[in-house]
Design an enzyme around this catalytic site. Sequence first.
Site, PDB file in Angstrom:
ATOM      1  N   ASP A   1      46.393  60.206  -2.511  1.00  0.00           N
ATOM      2  CA  ASP A   1      45.739  58.985  -3.005  1.00  0.00           C
ATOM      3  C   ASP A   1      46.039  58.677  -4.478  1.00  0.00           C
ATOM      4  O   ASP A   1      45.274  57.970  -5.134  1.00  0.00           O
ATOM      5  CB  ASP A   1      44.211  59.018  -2.805  1.00  0.00           C
ATOM      6  CG  ASP A   1      43.793  59.038  -1.342  1.00  0.00           C
ATOM      7  OD1 ASP A   1      44.672  59.143  -0.464  1.00  0.00           O
ATOM      8  OD2 ASP A   1      42.580  58.956  -1.073  1.00  0.00           O
TER       9      ASP A   1
ATOM     10  N   ARG B   1      51.739  61.811   6.235  1.00  0.00           N
ATOM     11  CA  ARG B   1      52.262  63.180   6.202  1.00  0.00           C
ATOM     12  C   ARG B   1      53.187  63.446   7.393  1.00  0.00           C
ATOM     13  O   ARG B   1      54.194  64.152   7.273  1.00  0.00           O
ATOM     14  CB  ARG B   1      51.088  64.175   6.202  1.00  0.00           C
ATOM     15  CG  ARG B   1      50.467  64.280   4.833  1.00  0.00           C
ATOM     16  CD  ARG B   1      48.986  64.589   4.856  1.00  0.00           C
ATOM     17  NE  ARG B   1      48.379  64.003   3.673  1.00  0.00           N
ATOM     18  CZ  ARG B   1      48.291  64.624   2.497  1.00  0.00           C
ATOM     19  NH1 ARG B   1      48.707  65.864   2.373  1.00  0.00           N
ATOM     20  NH2 ARG B   1      47.769  63.998   1.453  1.00  0.00           N
TER      21      ARG B   1
ATOM     22  N   LYS C   1      47.048  70.636   1.263  1.00  0.00           N
ATOM     23  CA  LYS C   1      46.475  69.904   2.405  1.00  0.00           C
ATOM     24  C   LYS C   1      47.529  69.674   3.491  1.00  0.00           C
ATOM     25  O   LYS C   1      48.614  69.181   3.215  1.00  0.00           O
ATOM     26  CB  LYS C   1      45.934  68.572   1.888  1.00  0.00           C
ATOM     27  CG  LYS C   1      45.458  67.630   2.967  1.00  0.00           C
ATOM     28  CD  LYS C   1      44.740  66.458   2.339  1.00  0.00           C
ATOM     29  CE  LYS C   1      44.583  65.300   3.300  1.00  0.00           C
ATOM     30  NZ  LYS C   1      43.861  64.174   2.694  1.00  0.00           N
TER      31      LYS C   1
ATOM     32  N   HIS D   1      46.702  68.422   7.218  1.00  0.00           N
ATOM     33  CA  HIS D   1      46.218  67.195   7.864  1.00  0.00           C
ATOM     34  C   HIS D   1      47.116  66.676   8.982  1.00  0.00           C
ATOM     35  O   HIS D   1      47.175  65.467   9.246  1.00  0.00           O
ATOM     36  CB  HIS D   1      45.946  66.081   6.827  1.00  0.00           C
ATOM     37  CG  HIS D   1      44.764  65.245   7.192  1.00  0.00           C
ATOM     38  ND1 HIS D   1      44.328  64.155   6.455  1.00  0.00           N
ATOM     39  CD2 HIS D   1      43.909  65.344   8.239  1.00  0.00           C
ATOM     40  CE1 HIS D   1      43.281  63.629   7.033  1.00  0.00           C
ATOM     41  NE2 HIS D   1      42.994  64.332   8.111  1.00  0.00           N
TER      42      HIS D   1
ATOM     43  N   HIS E   1      42.368  62.702  -4.226  1.00  0.00           N
ATOM     44  CA  HIS E   1      41.481  62.171  -3.172  1.00  0.00           C
ATOM     45  C   HIS E   1      40.054  62.584  -3.541  1.00  0.00           C
ATOM     46  O   HIS E   1      39.844  63.701  -4.020  1.00  0.00           O
ATOM     47  CB  HIS E   1      41.924  62.826  -1.863  1.00  0.00           C
ATOM     48  CG  HIS E   1      41.288  62.310  -0.608  1.00  0.00           C
ATOM     49  ND1 HIS E   1      39.948  62.490  -0.334  1.00  0.00           N
ATOM     50  CD2 HIS E   1      41.803  61.653   0.457  1.00  0.00           C
ATOM     51  CE1 HIS E   1      39.679  61.954   0.851  1.00  0.00           C
ATOM     52  NE2 HIS E   1      40.793  61.430   1.351  1.00  0.00           N
TER      53      HIS E   1
ATOM     54  N   ASP F   1      50.883  60.461  -1.040  1.00  0.00           N
ATOM     55  CA  ASP F   1      50.868  60.123   0.393  1.00  0.00           C
ATOM     56  C   ASP F   1      50.502  58.663   0.672  1.00  0.00           C
ATOM     57  O   ASP F   1      50.827  58.126   1.725  1.00  0.00           O
ATOM     58  CB  ASP F   1      49.916  61.051   1.168  1.00  0.00           C
ATOM     59  CG  ASP F   1      48.449  60.813   0.832  1.00  0.00           C
ATOM     60  OD1 ASP F   1      48.140  60.344  -0.292  1.00  0.00           O
ATOM     61  OD2 ASP F   1      47.593  61.099   1.692  1.00  0.00           O
ATOM     62  N   ASN F   2      49.769  58.050  -0.246  1.00  0.00           N
ATOM     63  CA  ASN F   2      49.378  56.638  -0.076  1.00  0.00           C
ATOM     64  C   ASN F   2      48.759  56.182  -1.393  1.00  0.00           C
ATOM     65  O   ASN F   2      48.536  56.993  -2.303  1.00  0.00           O
ATOM     66  CB  ASN F   2      48.393  56.437   1.090  1.00  0.00           C
ATOM     67  CG  ASN F   2      47.182  57.324   1.035  1.00  0.00           C
ATOM     68  OD1 ASN F   2      47.053  58.266   1.829  1.00  0.00           O
ATOM     69  ND2 ASN F   2      46.282  57.084   0.108  1.00  0.00           N
TER      70      ASN F   2
ATOM     71  N   LYS G   1      45.155  52.007  -0.935  1.00  0.00           N
ATOM     72  CA  LYS G   1      45.109  52.829   0.277  1.00  0.00           C
ATOM     73  C   LYS G   1      44.606  52.053   1.493  1.00  0.00           C
ATOM     74  O   LYS G   1      43.677  51.261   1.390  1.00  0.00           O
ATOM     75  CB  LYS G   1      44.168  54.004   0.020  1.00  0.00           C
ATOM     76  CG  LYS G   1      43.883  54.888   1.218  1.00  0.00           C
ATOM     77  CD  LYS G   1      43.019  56.072   0.816  1.00  0.00           C
ATOM     78  CE  LYS G   1      42.735  56.964   2.019  1.00  0.00           C
ATOM     79  NZ  LYS G   1      42.076  58.221   1.644  1.00  0.00           N
TER      80      LYS G   1
HETATM   81 MG    MG Z   1      45.766  60.139   1.125  1.00  0.00          MG
END
Ligand code: MG
Length: 463
Positions: free
Chosen positions: A33, A76, A129, A131, A233, A285-286, A306
Amino acid sequence: MRRLMVFGFLLAFALSGSSVWAQPNFVVIFCDDLGYGDLSCFGHPTIKTPHLDRMAHEGQKWTNFYVGASVCTPSRAALMTGRLPIRNGMMSAKRRVLFPNSNGGLPAEEKTIAEYLKTKSYATAAIGKWHLGHLPQYLPPNHGFDDYWGIPYSNDMDSQKGFPNYRTEARKDPNYFAPIEQYQVPIVHNLQEVEKPANQHTITQRYTDRAVQFIRDHQNEPFFVYLAHNLPHIPLYAGEKFLGNSPRGIYGDVVQEIDHGVGQILQTLRDLKLDEKTLVVFTSDNGPWLPFETHGGSAGLLREGKGTTFEGGMREPTIFWWPGTLQPGVQSEMGATMDLLPTFCSLAGVKPDPDRVLDGYDLSGLIRGETQTSPRDRVFYWREEELYAVRYGHYKLHFITSGCYGIGPAKEVLEKPELYNLSVDPSEKYNIAAENEEVVKFLTGVAHEHRKSLQPVENQLEK
Ligand code: MG
């Protein structure tokens, strides 16, 4: 004599630099994030990131680098497989990511970067992480990683009742942090839970320490380190040495601690004389989670964040570093996390399986400076299970728009698609569809062709 000379020449060539290093190491540092505007080298006025700034100065700052989806799990999956998550059931309209009660995960038949690199005897570590499924069959040791240490899903999951509402507290105090017991997220080592709840105050430094140790332990063989920080995040936590350092509040402290860790990793590579043999990629990641206001990041000049298919959701602050191979500078050609798999494969001498569709492009020529043009000329912006937008060259066409979940604006299937020229209008402010009918037609065709390449698959997020 002649033979000797030839041998001497070959030896000199072999020793002359990283460009002939047969198997470079790879380190991917993946944030959670982090927004396009959250690093000082990407324009943030009060977050100080000297190590990332130096990394960008010595390497390349990528200004058009994308992810495969605007939320954690599908993004991911895209990085790990080089494929759009719509191809492997890793995105859903019902559940946008995996949860602690999910039964699905990255399917065994998907081949990850780590699995490809294992075929060339790379040592592989996933830290942080994951996920992509918390059940044993989905964890990193069953997807090509020799070692895994980290949290299996987001750091705000398994949230307990009886604690203050994070968003409310965060709104009141830019330095707020929640009691760690509020989030019963475990740390898993390989397939075993080793800590619960994870002590998130110290987690960033511990991730960095493990990455440094792994590099030290495997300095004499090729390695791949996937370091996926679970911050920034929310909930935000910073180590003692970093708390209160940034005028940006705890969000700034968190980013500065990650920056410090990047500095330690790059210094380790320099100390071990592996810097010219290692490609390091830093990205996220975003985009930023905007509803959390000051506890979320900033997409800078990009629109939204996001969860959305506007640029702020899917274009990430990205830095490539490989001293001696990468020509330092700003790289404004397009790239994406999905390109890492074919690129790493190419640099390591691995052939990706021909039996599966890859959405990634091999950027190795661009990285080596053999070409100035990226093979990536297009980006597909999927959300849930629909294609919301497509970019081709400078142009981006939106078919559907929607804001971040919870805060809107609501989903709108556009009667007339909206067209933006991202080179002159990176903030997607000025719809120029009416003046460019031919471009609209062309991009509609690109999207149509792309949709035709998809096959129905079992949805992993709804299991
Ligand atoms: Mg994220």
